[in-house]
Design an enzyme around this catalytic site. Structure first.
Site, PDB file in Angstrom:
ATOM      1  CE  LYS A 223      -2.318  -1.610   3.458  1.00 41.47           C
ATOM      2  NZ  LYS A 223      -2.943  -2.121   4.563  1.00 41.47           N
ATOM      3  CB  ALA A 249      15.331  -9.072   2.199  1.00 43.24           C
ATOM      4  CB  ALA A 250      10.375  -6.014   0.844  1.00 41.97           C
ATOM      5  N   GLY A 251      11.715  -4.861   3.399  1.00 42.90           N
ATOM      6  CA  GLY A 251      11.926  -3.777   4.369  1.00 42.90           C
ATOM      7  C   GLY A 251      13.406  -3.464   4.540  1.00 42.90           C
ATOM      8  CG  ASP A 252      15.931  -6.378   6.017  1.00 40.85           C
ATOM      9  OD1 ASP A 252      15.550  -5.720   7.012  1.00 40.85           O
ATOM     10  OD2 ASP A 252      15.923  -7.624   5.981  1.00 40.85           O
TER      11      ASP A 252
HETATM   12  O1  RIB Z   1      14.021  -9.077   7.236  1.00 41.40           O
HETATM   13  C1  RIB Z   1      14.269 -10.367   6.758  1.00 41.40           C
HETATM   14  C2  RIB Z   1      15.256 -11.071   7.657  1.00 41.40           C
HETATM   15  O2  RIB Z   1      14.677 -11.261   8.935  1.00 41.40           O
HETATM   16  C3  RIB Z   1      15.652 -12.457   7.214  1.00 41.40           C
HETATM   17  O3  RIB Z   1      16.751 -12.442   6.345  1.00 41.40           O
HETATM   18  C4  RIB Z   1      15.876 -13.202   8.518  1.00 41.40           C
HETATM   19  O4  RIB Z   1      17.191 -13.622   8.713  1.00 41.40           O
HETATM   20  C5  RIB Z   1      15.416 -12.256   9.614  1.00 41.40           C
HETATM   21  O5  RIB Z   1      16.469 -11.603  10.204  1.00 41.40           O
END
Ligand code: RIB
Length: 305
Positions: A223, A249-252
Site C-alpha cells: 500500500k 528483505a523488502a523492508g531491509d
Molecule cells: O528481514 C528479513 C530477515 O529477517 C531475514 O533475512 C531473517 O534472517 C530475519 O532476520
C-alpha cells in the site's frame, strides 16, 4: 563520509508453502532456499549495492561452520567484513522462514552470536566519519542503545528499523533515533493502534514523533508508506507497481536504500522514493540478501515511475 550498519547476520532456511502452517499440521513445502540473511546483513548488502560511499558492517558470527559460510557469503556480495567479529562460545544466527503463495512471510529468528554483544556494544571507532548509521533489533537492546549513542556522538543520522519489536524497552530506543521505519505491525506494537488506512498511519507516525524521532516512516507494504516529521511535514507515497513473489528483505532493502539516499544528500521525498523502489524490487526476487537490487535497477524503476 560513510554508512555504518550494526546488526544481525543469519543463515536463512526458507520454505515456500501454499498456506502458512497451522498448529498440528504436517505439510509438504513447494520449494526450499538456503542463503544469507539477517536484517543487519540484508541492510548492509543493500547499502553496499546502492550507496555511493563506503559501507561498514558491524556484526557477529559464531565459531561454527555456518559462521565461515556466512562470512564467505557476505564477502561474495561485496560487503566489507573488517568489523565482523566471531563470538567464540556461540552458534551463528539462524532464521526459519515460511513464504506462502501470496508472497507473505513469517520468520522465527534464533539469535545466537547476534545476541552475544557486550552491553557497551561495538567500539566507537566503527562510527568514525559515519554520516548515516542503521540499526535493527536482532541485537541486544543495551548494546544497540550504546551503539546508537556512539553513532550520534560521531555526528551520524541514526535510523532504527524497530524489527522485531520488543515487548519492553522500546522508548529508550526511540529516544536515540532520528528516523524510525516500522511496518504496520511494528507501528501497531509501538502505538497500540493498527493503522488500517493512510490517514491512520499518518496519525500513528505523528504520535510516534512525540516519543523521540525527528521522522517516522510507516511502511505499509503493497500500500506504500506514510511519514511524519517533528517539524510538521508529513505525506504519503504510493508504491511502485511490481510483480511480487517474496517479500522477505523488502523492508531491509528499503532501509539500506534510505541510508544510501540520505548519505548522498537527497531530500526526504526523493530518499523515500529511492528507498521504496529498492524495497519493491526486492519483492520480485526470492531470498533475502540475494534479493537486494542494485543501483542501476533502482534508478531505472524510478525513471519508469
Ligand atoms: O528481514 C528479513 C530477515 O529477517 C531475514 O533475512 C531473517 O534472517 C530475519 O532476520
Amino acid at each position: 563520509m560513510s554508512i555504518t550498519v550494526f546488526g544481525s547476520v543469519n543463515l536463512d532456511l526458507t520454505v515456500s508453502v501454499d498456506l502458512m502452517p497451522e498448529p498440528g499440521v504436517t505439510s509438504h513445502a513447494t520449494g526450499f532456499l538456503k542463503g544469507l540473511g539477517g536484517k543487519g546483513a540484508n541492510q548492509a548488502v543493500a547499502a553496499t549495492r546502492l550507496a555511493r560511499c563506503p559501507v561498514r558492517f558491524v556484526a557477529a558470527i559464531g565459531a561454527d561452520a555456518f559462521g565461515a559460510s556466512l562470512r564467505a557469503s557476505l564477502e561474495g556480495l561485496g560487503v566489507d567484513t573488517d568489523h565482523l567479529v566471531t563470538m567464540p562460545d556461540h552458534d551463528s544466527g539462524m532464521a526459519l522462514i515460511h513464504v506462502d503463495a501470496t508472497s507473505q512471510n513469517t520468520i522465527t529468528v534464533v539469535g545466537g552470536a547476534n545476541m552475544a554483544w557486550p552491553a557497551d556494544g561495538p567500539d566507537a571507532e566503527c562510527f568514525e566519519g559515519c554520516k548515516v548509521a542503521l540499526f535493527q533489533l536482532e541485537t541486544p537492546q543495551n548494546a544497540t542503545i550504546a551503539a546508537m549513542r556512539k553513532a550520534r556522538a560521531a555526528g551520524a543520522t541514526v535510523i532504527l528499523d524497530p524489527a522485531p519489536i520488543a515487548a519492553t524497552g522500546m522508548d529508550a530506543l526511540l529516544a536515540e533515533a532520528d528516523i524510525i521505519t516500522p511496518n504496520e505491525t511494528e507501528a501497531a506494537g509501538l502505538s497500540g493502534k493498527m493503522p488500517a488506512t493512510f490517514d491512520e498511519a499518518l496519525d500513528v507516525a505523528r504520535s510516534l514523533c512525540a516519543r523521540g524521532p525527528q521522522t517516522v516512516i510507516v511502511k505499509l507494504g503493497a500500500k506504500g508508506l506514510a511519514y511524519a516529521c517533528k517539524d510538521g511535514r508529513s505525506g504519503k507515497l504510493e508504491p511502485f507497481k511490481v510483480n511480487a513473489i517474496d517479500t522477505v528483505a523488502a523492508g531491509d532493502s528499503f532501509n539500506g536504500g534510505l541510508a544510501a539516499a540520505l548519505a548522498e544528500g537527497m531530500e526526504l521525498d526523493a530518499a523515500l522514493r529511492f528507498a521504496s523502489a529498492a524495497g519493491a524490487l526486492a519483492t520480485t526476487r526470492k531470498g533475502a540478501s540475494e534479493a537486494v537490487p542494485d543501483r542501476a535497477d533502482v534508478d531505472a524503476l524510478i525513471l519508469k515511475g
